[in-house]
Design an enzyme around this catalytic site. Sequence first.
Site, mmCIF file in Angstrom:
data_model
loop_
_atom_site.group_PDB
_atom_site.id
_atom_site.type_symbol
_atom_site.label_atom_id
_atom_site.label_comp_id
_atom_site.label_asym_id
_atom_site.label_seq_id
_atom_site.Cartn_x
_atom_site.Cartn_y
_atom_site.Cartn_z
ATOM 1 N N ARG A 126 -19.704 -3.853 5.211
ATOM 2 C CA ARG A 126 -18.428 -3.969 5.902
ATOM 3 C C ARG A 126 -18.340 -2.864 6.949
ATOM 4 O O ARG A 126 -18.800 -1.749 6.706
ATOM 5 C CB ARG A 126 -17.288 -3.811 4.894
ATOM 6 C CG ARG A 126 -16.567 -5.088 4.597
ATOM 7 C CD ARG A 126 -15.582 -4.933 3.490
ATOM 8 N NE ARG A 126 -14.457 -4.056 3.797
ATOM 9 C CZ ARG A 126 -13.326 -4.034 3.100
ATOM 10 N NH1 ARG A 126 -13.182 -4.826 2.069
ATOM 11 N NH2 ARG A 126 -12.355 -3.211 3.414
ATOM 12 N N ARG B 243 0.833 -1.206 0.000
ATOM 13 C CA ARG B 243 0.000 0.000 0.000
ATOM 14 C C ARG B 243 0.858 1.244 0.000
ATOM 15 O O ARG B 243 0.339 2.348 -0.100
ATOM 16 C CB ARG B 243 -0.882 0.009 1.233
ATOM 17 C CG ARG B 243 -2.328 -0.436 0.969
ATOM 18 C CD ARG B 243 -3.061 -0.378 2.281
ATOM 19 N NE ARG B 243 -4.476 -0.257 2.217
ATOM 20 C CZ ARG B 243 -5.329 -1.266 2.135
ATOM 21 N NH1 ARG B 243 -4.910 -2.494 1.989
ATOM 22 N NH2 ARG B 243 -6.623 -1.029 2.178
HETATM 23 P P1 AMP Z 1 -8.739 -3.796 2.553
HETATM 24 O O1 AMP Z 1 -9.723 -4.907 2.625
HETATM 25 O O2 AMP Z 1 -7.570 -4.078 1.663
HETATM 26 O O3 AMP Z 1 -9.380 -2.475 2.284
HETATM 27 O O4 AMP Z 1 -8.093 -3.684 4.026
HETATM 28 C C1 AMP Z 1 -8.901 -3.490 5.181
HETATM 29 C C2 AMP Z 1 -8.059 -2.903 6.276
HETATM 30 O O5 AMP Z 1 -6.987 -3.802 6.628
HETATM 31 C C3 AMP Z 1 -7.360 -1.586 5.944
HETATM 32 O O6 AMP Z 1 -8.200 -0.455 6.089
HETATM 33 C C4 AMP Z 1 -6.227 -1.609 6.962
HETATM 34 O O7 AMP Z 1 -6.687 -1.312 8.261
HETATM 35 C C5 AMP Z 1 -5.805 -3.070 6.945
HETATM 36 N N1 AMP Z 1 -4.795 -3.336 5.901
HETATM 37 C C6 AMP Z 1 -4.915 -4.205 4.872
HETATM 38 N N2 AMP Z 1 -3.809 -4.210 4.117
HETATM 39 C C7 AMP Z 1 -2.972 -3.314 4.665
HETATM 40 C C8 AMP Z 1 -1.665 -2.849 4.326
HETATM 41 N N3 AMP Z 1 -1.022 -3.328 3.246
HETATM 42 N N4 AMP Z 1 -1.094 -1.915 5.113
HETATM 43 C C9 AMP Z 1 -1.722 -1.427 6.204
HETATM 44 N N5 AMP Z 1 -2.959 -1.813 6.585
HETATM 45 C C10 AMP Z 1 -3.594 -2.756 5.824
#
Ligand code: AMP
Length: 253
Positions: free
Chosen positions: A181, A112
């Site tokens: 979600r 990210r």
């Molecule tokens: P996502 O489903 O990819 O939107 O991820 C959901 C949540 O997981 C994010 O809002 C972060 O809190 C955490 N998260 C997932 N991937 C990352 C990452 N690469 N770096 C930091 N936090 C992450």
Amino acid sequence: MPAHKASLSENASCGLTTVRGSASRVVLLGRQGAGKGTQAERLAAHFDVPRISTGDMFRAGADTGADLNGDLSRSMKAGELMPDVVVVEMVRARLSHTDAIETGFVMEGFPRNVAQAEALDSMLAPDGLDVAVELVVPSDLVRMRLASRRVCVDCGANYSVAQPPRSGWTCDVCGGQVVSRQDDNQAAIDRRLALYEEQSAPLIEWYRRTGRLAAVDGTGNPDTVSQNLLATVTDHHARAQPNVGGLNQGGKS
Ligand code: AMP
């Protein structure tokens, strides 16, 4: 990246043929709500490799009692990111599993930011990543998608207000409950999209500079996006490894 001999078979999802043994190391980038989860699932099924989603891993941690004092749930609900050191070690552990080592992966949610991408490069050395594909969807459209998105609490299947499950809010796939979600609330959507512009947009530029970026329009019908995404990844394989790429192209449905 190991060059395996590929074999073809039917893939139930979205009409993409499964190509077994075609090693693939792909990262999907793009705004929240760009369709990375759905497309990663389909592409991983096509290449018969694991889909690795850091968001799913954190959600599973929050649901299974690993989140003892609730910090993880609270951070996610607010749309905040986890510390790099935590995410990087989680991904390192996942990539040490035999499936990812032998066949590759389709990853979404990670990296990210540039620091995470550099850590991923060092984990994958010397073979490296095949390609980072940005699913391009403008922010006003992802805002609409996120506000109407619904997911199954058990299997993660995606729905929307416009395309609900067949029976009430019960998942067609597993019978689980289909809900919003926790981080699809307005404040968290704003925060997540702001963090994306701040950290992930420079990451896309970084992949462009290092010659590993491709872009696919993510605004259309999901099946069309899948076909375009597959064509893009296959094209990269073909240029990197003429033999494996040739087999993959032969497998396109
Ligand atoms: P996502 O489903 O990819 O939107 O991820 C959901 C949540 O997981 C994010 O809002 C972060 O809190 C955490 N998260 C997932 N991937 C990352 C990452 N690469 N770096 C930091 N936090 C992450």
